[in-house]
Design a protein around this motif. Structure first.
Motif, PDB file in Angstrom:
ATOM      1  N   LEU A   1      63.274  11.994  15.810  1.00 54.75           N
ATOM      2  CA  LEU A   1      62.137  11.472  15.055  1.00 54.75           C
ATOM      3  C   LEU A   1      62.684  10.638  13.905  1.00 54.75           C
ATOM      4  CD1 LEU A   1      59.025  11.536  14.825  1.00 54.75           C
ATOM      5  CD2 LEU A   1      59.268  13.475  13.257  1.00 54.75           C
ATOM      6  N   ASP A   2      62.321   9.347  13.907  1.00 57.26           N
ATOM      7  CA  ASP A   2      62.815   8.409  12.890  1.00 57.26           C
ATOM      8  C   ASP A   2      64.340   8.440  12.788  1.00 57.26           C
ATOM      9  OD1 ASP A   2      60.305   7.449  12.265  1.00 57.26           O
ATOM     10  OD2 ASP A   2      59.965   8.924  10.684  1.00 57.26           O
ATOM     11  N   GLY A   3      64.984   8.489  13.943  1.00 58.58           N
ATOM     12  CA  GLY A   3      66.423   8.419  14.005  1.00 58.58           C
ATOM     13  C   GLY A   3      67.159   9.714  13.753  1.00 58.58           C
ATOM     14  N   GLN A   4      66.451  10.782  13.398  1.00 55.33           N
ATOM     15  CA  GLN A   4      67.079  12.064  13.134  1.00 55.33           C
ATOM     16  C   GLN A   4      66.788  13.038  14.271  1.00 55.33           C
ATOM     17  OE1 GLN A   4      69.032  12.582  10.301  1.00 55.33           O
ATOM     18  NE2 GLN A   4      68.697  10.364  10.071  1.00 55.33           N
ATOM     19  N   GLU A   5      67.814  13.803  14.671  1.00 58.46           N
ATOM     20  CA  GLU A   5      67.587  14.767  15.744  1.00 58.46           C
ATOM     21  C   GLU A   5      66.603  15.833  15.276  1.00 58.46           C
ATOM     22  OE1 GLU A   5      70.033  17.962  18.521  1.00 58.46           O
ATOM     23  OE2 GLU A   5      71.070  16.145  17.800  1.00 58.46           O
ATOM     24  N   TRP A   6      65.524  15.991  16.021  1.00 57.91           N
ATOM     25  CA  TRP A   6      64.471  16.960  15.678  1.00 57.91           C
ATOM     26  C   TRP A   6      64.698  18.302  16.361  1.00 57.91           C
ATOM     27  CZ3 TRP A   6      60.909  19.595  18.668  1.00 57.91           C
ATOM     28  CH2 TRP A   6      59.829  20.180  18.001  1.00 57.91           C
ATOM     29  N   GLY A   7      65.205  18.263  17.576  1.00 57.26           N
ATOM     30  CA  GLY A   7      65.408  19.486  18.351  1.00 57.26           C
ATOM     31  C   GLY A   7      65.661  19.154  19.802  1.00 57.26           C
ATOM     32  N   GLY A   8      65.721  20.184  20.621  1.00 48.36           N
ATOM     33  CA  GLY A   8      65.943  19.980  22.041  1.00 48.36           C
ATOM     34  C   GLY A   8      65.869  21.282  22.808  1.00 48.36           C
ATOM     35  N   PHE A   9      66.031  21.189  24.115  1.00 49.35           N
ATOM     36  CA  PHE A   9      65.969  22.372  24.970  1.00 49.35           C
ATOM     37  C   PHE A   9      66.612  22.064  26.305  1.00 49.35           C
ATOM     38  CE2 PHE A   9      62.287  19.823  25.942  1.00 49.35           C
ATOM     39  CZ  PHE A   9      62.160  19.909  27.320  1.00 49.35           C
ATOM     40  N   THR A  10      66.953  23.107  27.019  1.00 51.43           N
ATOM     41  CA  THR A  10      67.432  23.008  28.398  1.00 51.43           C
ATOM     42  C   THR A  10      66.495  23.812  29.278  1.00 51.43           C
ATOM     43  OG1 THR A  10      69.717  22.823  27.642  1.00 51.43           O
ATOM     44  CG2 THR A  10      69.368  23.395  29.958  1.00 51.43           C
ATOM     45  N   ASP A  11      65.851  23.132  30.203  1.00 52.01           N
ATOM     46  CA  ASP A  11      64.890  23.798  31.083  1.00 52.01           C
ATOM     47  C   ASP A  11      65.567  24.140  32.405  1.00 52.01           C
ATOM     48  OD1 ASP A  11      62.623  24.801  32.253  1.00 52.01           O
ATOM     49  OD2 ASP A  11      61.813  22.843  32.805  1.00 52.01           O
ATOM     50  N   ASP A  12      66.341  25.233  32.394  1.00 52.07           N
ATOM     51  CA  ASP A  12      67.065  25.609  33.613  1.00 52.07           C
ATOM     52  C   ASP A  12      66.846  27.061  33.993  1.00 52.07           C
ATOM     53  OD1 ASP A  12      68.423  26.838  31.569  1.00 52.07           O
ATOM     54  OD2 ASP A  12      70.394  26.018  32.081  1.00 52.07           O
ATOM     55  N   LYS A  13      65.820  27.686  33.414  1.00 55.48           N
ATOM     56  CA  LYS A  13      65.583  29.094  33.693  1.00 55.48           C
ATOM     57  C   LYS A  13      64.783  29.236  34.992  1.00 55.48           C
ATOM     58  CE  LYS A  13      64.922  33.056  30.686  1.00 55.48           C
ATOM     59  NZ  LYS A  13      64.340  33.557  29.419  1.00 55.48           N
TER      60      LYS A  13
END
Length: 827
Positions: free
Chosen positions: A719-731
């Motif tokens: 968001l606006d060039g800054q990492e906001w978050g993330g996830f791995t959907d492998d479950k």
């Protein structure tokens, strides 16, 4: 109750043949697909003890669950307290029709200070009440009790009739009224059955009326001011270990102030138990958070009494003076906070105090001199302000523990299964040494299949969990199957999860604010959903101790996240510009600066989209889920960039990726939940679950640069060039789940198996050397995955049978899309 998708499910389904358990024979060549599994028990190991109170019910007055539902009163708006201040469609005569001079009055001649409006009838005038749904339901030969509070200084005769369009439903009754306010009664015996009845009251001379009431004589356990029998019996048939009440968002929303002329007397006030006890004509009415009014005829006394009648532990919830459910306010009024703390102490005295105590005396006067035996009380519900909530929770807990150390005081962790609020609340609860934490979440069936192990890693020495509200998003059999699979994990972790209740409990089909629900009804019938049948099966076969066991699984997730991209809004107008999708190698898959038209986009949702001033604008600030999509559903490993500006409305932006269709996608919900937080949600077959969540809001008029990076099954958000978050959907969404418990009373092993897939599960079961009888009692729930129980059709119904092939090692085939319980007697 937290915000989620609230779309009412269609109830038309085709009946599905139910599969029964039978001894195995070699499968013919044309038989359905079969997948092989193994289950292995270890009877020598000691699993968690399962408390009798583990499974219970959560009652909230939502979907007309109380008035027009569990509360057996047949007259709607019996005290003429409905108001346009509470609901724009209401008037004091809602549900009434008048003939002749009839006027609702609010003056010093009222019945009492809490019951402020009354009806003034002129000579020869009459009023007729339409009840709920299609009308008042009466059954031939049944008795009905009428009552009214009347004032007629010069005297009058009230003629009371029950009728429908075809004519009388019972012999009319006449009541002579004279003098000041008094309660008058009469009784009817219905001569015909009708679901479209009307109650009419006519007066020969001028009179004032209030609290016009009609009750079936045949209430649950024939209690006065009682409960609708069929609904109460369905709840009792669950054999719940506890009853949580009265909410939900009902508890901690609305004004925190007292009733007064200044506050309008009738406007929404936070639920306060003292409003709901004592004579019904002296109880306050209140605007309900869910958009209608509640009479409080079903109050704390009736809740306690019902819990006692069905052998369940009462678990009341009181407000912590921090609102939730999107309101997010905390009081700084010390005097008000202290009064609510004292009100909570008074509630405990009402429940447990001797009949000679101040509030025990109130209980005794209501007909119950013996204490109710309260052991647990919850403070607060789904607060989104964890720091503010916990500071106030500590005040309540300290006061309760000082005076009633035997009471377990329950805290909570907000409205979701994860995120900033959840993490902060749990940290505070752990650091504060809280006994029990109430978790709530509503997620997709896939989430429940993926998260069976949720509580495996919880601290065994930390606070215990009360799963006070949970459900997958639907009433189809596939939803109930996912919940059943999840419940095996709850039982396996019964040392951590001490209490659990599906939510909501009841829904009147003509007044729905929330779906799904466990029990559905109208004015003449009720039926259990597929989810109800699962809850009933587990509640009636809990067992006392978990027997450790293991099972093989199903191959998991493979391949990258694939799908097109999308833009949407929710109760918000927003403008999107400079959309660019690039492949991992840098090549452009999609570019649109909206300098021309929007022909690359397909409008799939609600709302009004148009190109304006070089941007793609959704201009309807009231429309929900306005999804437009572009691109190829086969896309994978890409970057989505878009510039977004909120123009007006309640929330922010919805930027979608991995879009397969309107029911299967991911979206980054920025400024959701009334612009209080942002989250990534995954939709699977229309049901949503939250993958990552943080507090935050979106400013109106400010342009935001949004970037979604998809690589394999890993997603990173900027968001606006800054990492906001993330996830791995492998479950993996494991469809085959099991748990085994032992019933100490009968000595039986209860093997509980969920097979939530279209293929049968041929399973080798090793009882680990346990000596058992050769015959098992079997209960099976099986149906088409999309089957839904309705008033006229119940494809999801338990089938009982016997299986005679039990041994220390044996094979059993569990039908496709089934929940099966094998009760095996040990020798």
């Amino acid at each position: 109750m937290s915000r989620t998708t609230r779309t009412r499910l269609g109830l038309g389904v085709t009946a599905t043949a139910l599969l029964t358990a039978t001894a195995l024979v070699p499968a013919p060549a044309h038989a359905e697909a079969v997948t092989d599994y193994t289950i292995t028990l270890d009877p020598s190991a000691r699993g968690a003890a399962v408390d009798d109170t583990m499974y219970g019910v959560f009652f909230e007055d939502i979907n007309r669950a109380a008035d027009g539902g569990l509360y057996a009163e047949l007259v709607q708006n019996r005290s003429f307290e409905y108001s346009t201040a509470d609901n724009g469609s209401y008037t004091p005569l809602t549900s009434w029709t008048a003939e002749g001079a009839a006027e609702v009055v609010n003056d010093a001649g009222r019945l009492n200070e809490r019951n402020r409006h009354y009806l003034s009838l002129g000579a020869g005038a009459s009023v007729t009440n339409a009840g709920y749904n299609t009308g008042i339901r009466v059954e031939q030969g049944k008795r009905y009790d009428f009552s009214v509070w009347a004032r007629a200084e010069a005297g009058t005769t009230l003629t009371v009739t029950l009728k429908d369009a075809a004519g009388p439903l019972a012999t009319a009754r006449q009541v002579a009224a004279k003098g000041g306010w008094r309660k008058y009664t009469a009784a009817f015996t219905a001569t015909r059955t009708s679901s479209r009845g009307r109650l009419a009251v006519a007066s020969t001379d001028a009179a004032a009326l209030d609290m016009v009431s009609l009750f079936p004589r045949d209430t649950y356990r024939n209690q006065p001011n009682g409960l609708r029998k069929d609904l109460a019996e369905k709840i009792a048939a669950l054999r719940p270990g506890f009853v949580r009440f009265p909410g939900g968002c009902l508890v901690n929303t609305g004004s925190m102030e007292d009733y007064s002329e200044a506050s309008g007397w009738q406007r929404q006030r936070a639920y306060q138990w003292k409003d709901t006890v004592g004579p019904v004509e002296e109880r306050a009415t209140n605007a309900n958070f869910w958009g209608y009014n509640q009479s409080y005829g079903l109050g704390y006394y009736e809740y306690f009494r019902f819990a006692e009648d069905i052998g369940a532990m009462p678990l009341p919830v009181v407000p912590a003076l921090v609102t939730g459910c999107g309101q997010n306010r905390a009081t700084d009024d010390e005097a008000l906070l202290e009064r609510h703390v004292q009100d909570t102490l008074d509630l405990i005295e009402f429940a447990n105090g001797p009949a000679t105590s101040t509030w025990g005396k109130v209980r005794a006067r209501m007909g119950h001199p013996r204490p109710f035996g309260l052991t647990h009380i919850a403070v607060g519900n789904e607060e989104n302000l964890p720091e503010e909530f916990f500071a106030r929770f500590q005040r309540f807990r300290a006061a309760i523990e000082a005076k009633h150390p035997q009471i377990t005081v329950v805290s909570n962790s907000g409205p979701d299964d994860s995120g900033t609020t959840f993490d902060t609340a749990w940290r505070l609860n752990r650091e504060g040494g809280v006994d029990m934490v109430d978790e709530h979440y509503y997620n997709s069936p896939q989430w429940f299949l993926q998260n069976n192990d949720r509580y495996d890693s919880y601290d065994r020495q930390g606070p215990k969990v009360f799963l006070g509200e949970y459900a997958s998003q639907g009433n189809a059999w596939k939803n109930a199957l996912a919940e059943a699979a999840y419940m095996t994990g709850l039982e396996r972790n019964a040392d951590v999860v001490k209490l659990a209740s599906y939510a909501p409990l009841l829904a009147n089909e003509d007044y729905v604010q929330w779906s799904p629900d466990m029990i559905w009804f109208n004015n003449h019938a009720s039926w259990g959903s597929a989810n109800y049948e699962v809850q009933k099966l587990f509640m009636n076969n809990t067992g006392d101790r978990v027997i450790p066991s293991t099972a093989t699984g199903t191959p998991g997730v493979s391949g990258p996240i694939t799908g097109a991209v999308g833009l949407s809004t929710w109760a918000t107008s927003a403008a999107y510009d400079d959309v660019r999708v690039t492949a991992a190698d840098g090549s452009t898959l999609l570019g649109d600066d909206f300098s021309g038209d929007a022909s690359q986009w397909t409008h799939r949702g609600a709302g009004t989209w148009s190109v304006q001033d070089g941007a793609y604008v959704q201009s309807d600030a009231a429309a929900e889920n306005t999804l437009v999509t572009a691109g190829d559903p086969a896309w994978h490993d890409y970057d989505l960039r878009v510039r977004a500006t909120k123009r007006s409305g309640k929330e922010g932006f919805l930027v979608a990726f991995g879009v397969k269709d309107t029911g299967n996608y991911y979206w980054w919900n920025l400024g959701g939940w009334n612009n209080t937080r942002s989250a990534v949600e995954q939709a699977v077959d229309g049901g949503k679950s939250t993958l990552v969540s943080r507090a935050g809001s979106i400013e109106t008029g400010r342009a935001y640069d949004i970037h979604v990076k998809v690589r394999g099954r890993q997603v990173t958000l900027y968001l606006d060039g800054q990492e906001w978050g993330g996830f791995t959907d492998d479950k993996p969404a494991e469809p085959f789940r099991q748990v085994v418990t032992e019933d100490a009373r009968t000595g039986e092993l209860i093997v509980k198996v969920v097979n939530a897939q279209d293929a049968a599960a041929r399973t080798a079961i090793d009882l680990g050397g346990a000596k058992v009888a050769s015959r098992a009692r079997v209960t099976t729930l099986a149906a088409d995955a999309d089957a839904v129980n309705t008033e006229t059709d119940a494809p999801v119904t338990p089938v009982t049978s016997a299986f005679s092939g039990v041994a220390e090692r044996f094979t059993y085939t569990f039908p496709a899309n089934s929940v099966t319980f094998l009760r095996i007697r040990q020798r």
